[in-house]
Design an enzyme around this catalytic site. Structure first.
Site, PDB file in Angstrom:
ATOM      1  N   HIS A  32       0.731  -1.328   0.022  1.00 42.00           N
ATOM      2  CA  HIS A  32       0.014  -0.036  -0.095  1.00 42.00           C
ATOM      3  C   HIS A  32       1.029   1.240   0.009  1.00 42.00           C
ATOM      4  CE1 HIS A  32      -3.946   1.639   0.546  1.00 42.00           C
ATOM      5  NE2 HIS A  32      -3.675   2.637   1.468  1.00 42.00           N
ATOM      6  N   LYS A 177     -10.149   6.398  -4.216  1.00 36.78           N
ATOM      7  CA  LYS A 177      -8.966   7.524  -3.815  1.00 36.78           C
ATOM      8  C   LYS A 177      -7.803   6.993  -4.226  1.00 36.78           C
ATOM      9  CE  LYS A 177      -8.451   9.134   0.455  1.00 36.78           C
ATOM     10  NZ  LYS A 177      -8.337   9.220   1.845  1.00 36.78           N
ATOM     11  N   LYS A 179      -3.795   7.278  -4.274  1.00 38.88           N
ATOM     12  CA  LYS A 179      -2.358   7.763  -3.305  1.00 38.88           C
ATOM     13  C   LYS A 179      -1.614   8.201  -4.342  1.00 38.88           C
ATOM     14  CE  LYS A 179      -3.580   6.908   0.951  1.00 38.88           C
ATOM     15  NZ  LYS A 179      -3.712   7.799   2.057  1.00 38.88           N
ATOM     16  N   ASP A 208      -5.283  11.681  -2.663  1.00 42.91           N
ATOM     17  CA  ASP A 208      -4.777  11.960  -1.477  1.00 42.91           C
ATOM     18  C   ASP A 208      -3.150  12.066  -1.779  1.00 42.91           C
ATOM     19  OD1 ASP A 208      -3.615  12.184   1.001  1.00 42.91           O
ATOM     20  OD2 ASP A 208      -4.426  10.434   1.822  1.00 42.91           O
ATOM     21  N   GLU A 234      -7.281  15.770  -1.028  1.00 40.89           N
ATOM     22  CA  GLU A 234      -7.161  15.320   0.353  1.00 40.89           C
ATOM     23  C   GLU A 234      -5.534  16.213   0.583  1.00 40.89           C
ATOM     24  OE1 GLU A 234      -6.972  12.056   3.795  1.00 40.89           O
ATOM     25  OE2 GLU A 234      -7.538  11.507   1.708  1.00 40.89           O
ATOM     26  N   ASP A 261      -6.702  17.037   6.214  1.00 41.34           N
ATOM     27  CA  ASP A 261      -6.641  15.552   7.007  1.00 41.34           C
ATOM     28  C   ASP A 261      -5.520  15.751   8.104  1.00 41.34           C
ATOM     29  OD1 ASP A 261      -6.455  13.100   8.112  1.00 41.34           O
ATOM     30  OD2 ASP A 261      -5.387  12.374   6.496  1.00 41.34           O
ATOM     31  N   LYS A 285     -10.691  11.149  11.991  1.00 38.72           N
ATOM     32  CA  LYS A 285     -10.096   9.755  12.183  1.00 38.72           C
ATOM     33  C   LYS A 285     -10.210   9.901  13.677  1.00 38.72           C
ATOM     34  CE  LYS A 285      -7.176   9.453   8.081  1.00 38.72           C
ATOM     35  NZ  LYS A 285      -5.940   9.716   7.592  1.00 38.72           N
ATOM     36  N   GLU A 339     -14.062   5.781   4.322  1.00 40.45           N
ATOM     37  CA  GLU A 339     -13.212   4.681   3.743  1.00 40.45           C
ATOM     38  C   GLU A 339     -12.637   3.671   4.646  1.00 40.45           C
ATOM     39  OE1 GLU A 339      -9.978   7.229   2.539  1.00 40.45           O
ATOM     40  OE2 GLU A 339      -8.953   7.240   4.258  1.00 40.45           O
TER      41      GLU A 339
END
Length: 401
Positions: A32, A177, A179, A208, A234, A261, A285, A339
């Site tokens: 990831h 989304k 990255k 993001d 983001e 964020d 979060k 998410e």
């Protein structure tokens, strides 16, 4: 002869008896990638908290790549809980959540992730003792389900397109989304554009950037990404660069939104961003806010300031994801999906059954506490201490190459 059910202990009589914390190491189904590196496993800290009536609850604090996301790491979280936070709340009334937060704040400055795991476990335990869903202790449920986003983060356009097509086919996700930020901006724009062309309007797209760009780069390349079909951006700039965030927010067309964020952690951050009109959306979060109660405080500021909210993730197991879902289900105001896909990214989970995914949405569980049941054998399977393992240094720079 009939027997009557034993009434639950009143919340005012419930006290925290003891707390146990451990680090797990769980591999992910694929690497990831972020702007700052790549991970192939998650190492959440799992907290188990017992009440005086025998009920117990679970909490979780997950970081991404150790201390790469912020100052806390699995090892520092475990130390803070065992040495400071657990002693500070043991013996205290478990149902007085604000008071528990105060006790933890006195014992330990900062350390929001560690505090969130302890508070989470207390809320789960009290709700289980009372035999009610946790959302009943947090204001009551507003949403039965939330549209669930999936992050395309392999870094390979072809693989990401294949993954997106599979998610659409099985009706799991139609919000994606991406990255970006690890490559040159031109490469990122090309990568996003390839995926957007392949999806051809069948899904909504967020990027993001994970603080990777400066203000000028954001102003230069965000319009190209909007042309490609991106609607939500983001944290395009560094956490401290609120001026650039505000400038970008003021200049975007009505078809696109800026989401903060890393810049919005505390209620004070939320107030400042609202006052300066520095974003359109807050990414919520529970770990970065310091728990479910403070997440609601940040969300209340968003609602009062006409700022939308988005249900973010730190790639938690089903424990942290279900806790997040419980608090998100209670929030009014404009939302931009969630998410909470962390469990789907892990090779295995620590609960009997994950939350239900149905027709592109995450269905909120209604069972006691957070609505998921931890399997002790799975905790043991992934427990770092079981193998006698020690802290592992993750070279995020090398992983990014």
């Amino acid at each position: 002869m009939t027997t009557s059910a034993i009434a639950p202990t009143p919340a005012s009589n419930l006290r925290i008896d003891r707390i146990e914390a451990r680090i797990l190491d769980i591999p992910t189904i694929r690497p990831h990638k972020f702007s700052f590196g790549s991970i192939s496993r998650q190492s959440p800290v799992i907290v188990k908290l017992w009440l005086s009536d025998g009920a117990c609850g679970f909490g979780e604090a997950a970081t991404i790549g150790g201390p790469s996301w912020n100052e806390e790491s699995p090892e520092s979280i475990l130390l803070a809980i065992n040495n400071y936070l657990a002693p500070a709340v043991t013996g205290k009334e478990a149902g007085r959540f604000e008071q528990l937060i105060k006790h933890m704040d006195v014992a330990c400055k900062g350390n929001r992730f560690a505090k969130s795991a302890v508070e989470m476990a207390a809320i789960d335990a009290v709700a289980r003792s009372l035999n009610v869903p946790a959302y009943q202790l947090l204001g009551g449920k507003v949403h039965e389900s939330l549209p669930l986003a999936w992050t395309l983060a392999s870094g390979d356009s072809a693989k990401d397109i294949e993954e997106a097509e599979r998610m659409l086919e099985i009706r799991r996700h139609r919000i994606f989304k991406l990255k970006i930020g690890a490559r040159a901006p031109e490469g990122d724009v090309a990568h996003v554009s390839r995926i957007a062309r392949a999806l051809n309007g069948r899904a909504s797209m967020t990027v993001d950037i994970n603080q990777a760009w400066d203000g000028n780069t954001a102003r230069r390349y965000v319009p190209e990404l909007i042309d490609a079909g991106v609607t939500l951006f983001e944290q395009p700039v560094a956490q401290w660069n609120e001026e650039a965030l505000a400038q970008l927010t003021a200049t975007l067309p009505h078809t696109a939104l800026v989401m903060a964020d890393e810049t919005v952690c505390s209620p004070q951050d939320a107030m400042r961003l609202a006052r300066n009109k520095a974003c359109h959306v807050f990414s919520l979060k529970i770990a970065k806010h310091g728990g479910l109660i403070r997440t609601r405080a940040v969300a209340a500021i968003a609602n009062a300031a006409d700022i939308g909210w988005y249900g973010g993730t730190m790639l938690e197991t089903s424990v942290g994801s279900a806790a997040s879902a419980q608090v998100f289900s209670t929030l009014p105001g404009a939302h931009h999906n969630c998410e909470l896909f962390g469990p789907q990214l892990l090779v295995d989970d620590i609960v009997e059954q994950r939350m239900e995914l149905k027709d592109f949405e995450l269905v909120l569980p209604d069972g006691p506490g957070f609505g998921v049941n931890v399997v002790p054998e799975r905790l043991e399977r992934f427990d770092r201490a079981r193998e006698g393992l020690t802290a592992v240094h993750v070279d995020m720079g090398r992983a990014a190459k």
